[in-house]
Design an enzyme around this catalytic site. Structure first.
Site, PDB file in Angstrom:
ATOM      1  NE  ARG A   1      54.730  26.880  61.735  1.00  0.00           N
ATOM      2  CZ  ARG A   1      55.009  25.969  60.818  1.00  0.00           C
ATOM      3  NH1 ARG A   1      54.323  24.850  60.741  1.00  0.00           N
ATOM      4  NH2 ARG A   1      56.004  26.160  59.975  1.00  0.00           N
TER       5      ARG A   1
ATOM      6  CG  HIS B   1      56.468  27.978  55.433  1.00  0.00           C
ATOM      7  ND1 HIS B   1      55.784  27.430  56.505  1.00  0.00           N
ATOM      8  CD2 HIS B   1      56.209  27.155  54.395  1.00  0.00           C
ATOM      9  CE1 HIS B   1      55.126  26.337  56.126  1.00  0.00           C
ATOM     10  NE2 HIS B   1      55.368  26.152  54.835  1.00  0.00           N
TER      11      HIS B   1
ATOM     12  CD  GLU C   1      57.485  20.747  56.251  1.00  0.00           C
ATOM     13  OE1 GLU C   1      57.531  20.851  55.016  1.00  0.00           O
ATOM     14  OE2 GLU C   1      56.510  20.279  56.846  1.00  0.00           O
TER      15      GLU C   1
ATOM     16  CG  ASN D   1      56.020  20.681  60.406  1.00  0.00           C
ATOM     17  OD1 ASN D   1      55.780  21.136  61.517  1.00  0.00           O
ATOM     18  ND2 ASN D   1      56.343  21.451  59.381  1.00  0.00           N
TER      19      ASN D   1
ATOM     20  CE1 TYR E   1      50.631  17.533  56.761  1.00  0.00           C
ATOM     21  CE2 TYR E   1      52.944  17.996  57.178  1.00  0.00           C
ATOM     22  CZ  TYR E   1      51.638  18.438  57.036  1.00  0.00           C
ATOM     23  OH  TYR E   1      51.335  19.769  57.183  1.00  0.00           O
TER      24      TYR E   1
ATOM     25  CD  GLU F   1      53.433  22.321  58.377  1.00  0.00           C
ATOM     26  OE1 GLU F   1      53.268  21.392  57.555  1.00  0.00           O
ATOM     27  OE2 GLU F   1      54.087  23.350  58.133  1.00  0.00           O
TER      28      GLU F   1
HETATM   29  O1  IFM Z   1      51.556  22.756  52.686  1.00  0.00           O
HETATM   30  C1  IFM Z   1      52.674  22.163  53.250  1.00  0.00           C
HETATM   31  C2  IFM Z   1      53.388  23.128  54.171  1.00  0.00           C
HETATM   32  O2  IFM Z   1      53.742  24.290  53.518  1.00  0.00           O
HETATM   33  C3  IFM Z   1      54.642  22.488  54.712  1.00  0.00           C
HETATM   34  N1  IFM Z   1      54.385  21.194  55.295  1.00  0.00           N
HETATM   35  C4  IFM Z   1      53.577  20.273  54.517  1.00  0.00           C
HETATM   36  C5  IFM Z   1      52.310  20.940  54.044  1.00  0.00           C
HETATM   37  C6  IFM Z   1      51.463  19.939  53.234  1.00  0.00           C
HETATM   38  O3  IFM Z   1      52.161  19.514  52.115  1.00  0.00           O
END
Ligand code: IFM
Length: 460
Positions: free
Chosen positions: A90, A134, A179, A300, A302, A373
């Site tokens: 990606r 992006h 995002e 995504n 985290y 992600e």
């Molecule tokens: O680096 C970023 C990415 O560009 C978008 N999602 C989160 C990542 C980590 O912060």
């Protein structure tokens, strides 16, 4: 052995559970963060070029003009992908490399770059999975109001058509946006990302215009024959700081901003209550475009967020993000878990929780999910912490699948160390180390790269 918060000890030497045979394994990057070559071959300036040039915007004072120099070193990077054994890569296409003014004349040299990259990926047996936007808005459009203006959605659709016409014969899977929540909140509400506007709730139109752009792009891609379209939305569980009514109310509101505002219109064809009145334009009509069925939904993930009622003592500053006192919530530390070098809590079980909650909320309206992600920032080449992180999250993902969530792929953020936006080069998310310090930009695979390669081989 570290104990991960799901209660399970992390033993990254134990084999991972088996994922389905056709599961798509990949890694992710984005144009601004790795390409460099910002003034080469006719590329136009982007909102992030302008933002980074403003004093004090980027923590280490850096910019992305060279980044990891992927523009020139892509053959070496494709070789790393091949050796890693991933099925998909990606990356994002820089709008201002293709259309330097955001609209109007096409920059052939810019398109040629992505053409070469896609050829190299196909040759290496790695499926190209381009993201069409992006965060790097062409500066010419930004100066005309950018995502605050409805017009940009139509310019985006024209740009998507140019890219799809050129690459569509070899690209099977497309991601429209990355995002949109962060561009809305960090870029337009809080001003910590480009374009640096601090509009608070007046930023809500930015969300709608991105979703409209997504819907128009889906139309364009379908008309060009694409049968595999998704979006990469950032989501995470929202935990109330306490059981008090005020904290629970604030957490629900935050959940609405981060999760529902971006998923409901796509998956349910409506905005969550409390937001609709802040939206511009013929929203009902737009929603028909926005909610066209997707082939898969990119998540995504985290971290979870702990949210409480407004409290200036708690969240004047949190994890690098300034929360102004006017916001109807405060962000609290997530305690009792390990934290990454970026101070983000490591909570693999949050991924299971999120996916199961999505399945419950959206039911049959949720298409198959792809994790577009997931990753972490740690220093060092012997990055055992990253191995534990990936191992824990893959097990948590498998738990969600066993609970009945249809997940079809997983992409690590990120292939290589890169320019982490307002953090500059300080946060290292890569499986591959890039030597920014001596300027050589030498690529050195980290321990996590070897671990992932072995894990993928074991899945075959
Ligand atoms: O680096 C970023 C990415 O560009 C978008 N999602 C989160 C990542 C980590 O912060």
């Amino acid at each position: 052995m570290t104990t991960l918060p799901s209660g399970r000890p992390a033993d990254p030497s134990a084999p991972l559970p088996r994922f389905p045979a056709n599961f798509l394994w990949g890694v992710s990057t984005s144009a601004t963060q790795i390409e460099g070559a910002v003034r080469e071959d006719g590329r136009g300036p982007s909102s992030w070029d302008a933002f980074a040039a403003e004093p004090g915007r980027i923590k280490d004072g850096s910019d992305a003009s060279v980044a990891a120099d992927h523009y020139h070193r892509y053959p070496e990077d494709v070789a790393l992908l091949k050796d890693l054994g991933v099925g998909g890569y990606r990356f994002s296409v820089s709008w201002s490399r293709v259309l330097p003014e955001g609209a109007g004349p096409v920059n052939k040299a810019g398109l040629d770059f992505y053409d070469r990259l896609v050829d190299a990926l196909c040759e290496a047996g790695v499926r190209p999975v381009p993201t069409l936007f992006h965060w790097d808005t062409p500066l010419a459009l930004e100066e005309r109001g950018g995502w605050l203006e409805r017009d940009i959605a139509y310019r985006f659709a024209e740009y998507v058509d140019v890219v799809a016409e050129r690459l569509g014969d070899r690209v099977g899977r497309w991601i429209t946006l990355n995002e949109p929540a962060e561009l809305t909140m960090l870029g337009h509400a809080l001003g910590d990302h480009a374009p640096g506007r601090r509009l608070l709730f007046d930023a809500v139109p930015v969300a709608h215009h991105q979703l409209l752009a997504h819907g128009l792009a889906v139309d364009v891609l379908r008309s060009r024959g694409s049968g595999s379209i998704g979006i990469a939305n950032s989501h995470g569980p929202t935990w109330a700081a306490s059981d008090s009514e005020a904290d629970r109310g604030a957490a629900d509101f935050y959940d609405l901003l981060l999760n529902q505002l971006f998923a409901d219109p796509l998956l349910l064809g409506r905005y969550p209550e409390g937001i609709a009145e802040m939206l511009p334009g013929p929203v009902e009509e737009d929603l028909r475009l926005i909610s066209q069925p997707l082939d898969w939904y990119g998540v995504n993930y985290y971290q979870p967020t702990r949210v409480g009622a407004p409290d200036p003592a708690v969240s004047a500053h949190f994890a690098g993000i300034r929360i102004p006192p006017e916001m109807p919530f405060s962000l609290h530390p997530v305690e009792g878990y390990p934290h990454t070098a970026f101070d983000w809590p490591v909570v693999p079980s949050g991924l299971t929780e999120l996916l199961v909650a999505f399945r419950d909320r959206y039911g049959d309206s949720l298409p198959p999910v792809v994790i577009t992600e997931n990753g972490c920032s740690y220093e060092g080449i012997d990055d055992q912490d990253r191995i534990a992180y990936l191992d824990g999250h893959l097990r948590a993902l498998h738990d969600a699948m066993e609970a009945g969530v249809d997940v079809r792929g997983y992409f690590v953020w990120s292939l290589m160390d890169n320019w982490e936006w307002a953090q500059g080069y300080a946060q290292r998310f890569g499986l591959v180390h890039v030597d920014f310090a001596d300027g050589s930009l030498t690529r050195t695979p980290k321990a996590s790269y070897g671990w992932l390669r072995d894990a993928l081989r074991a899945q075959k």
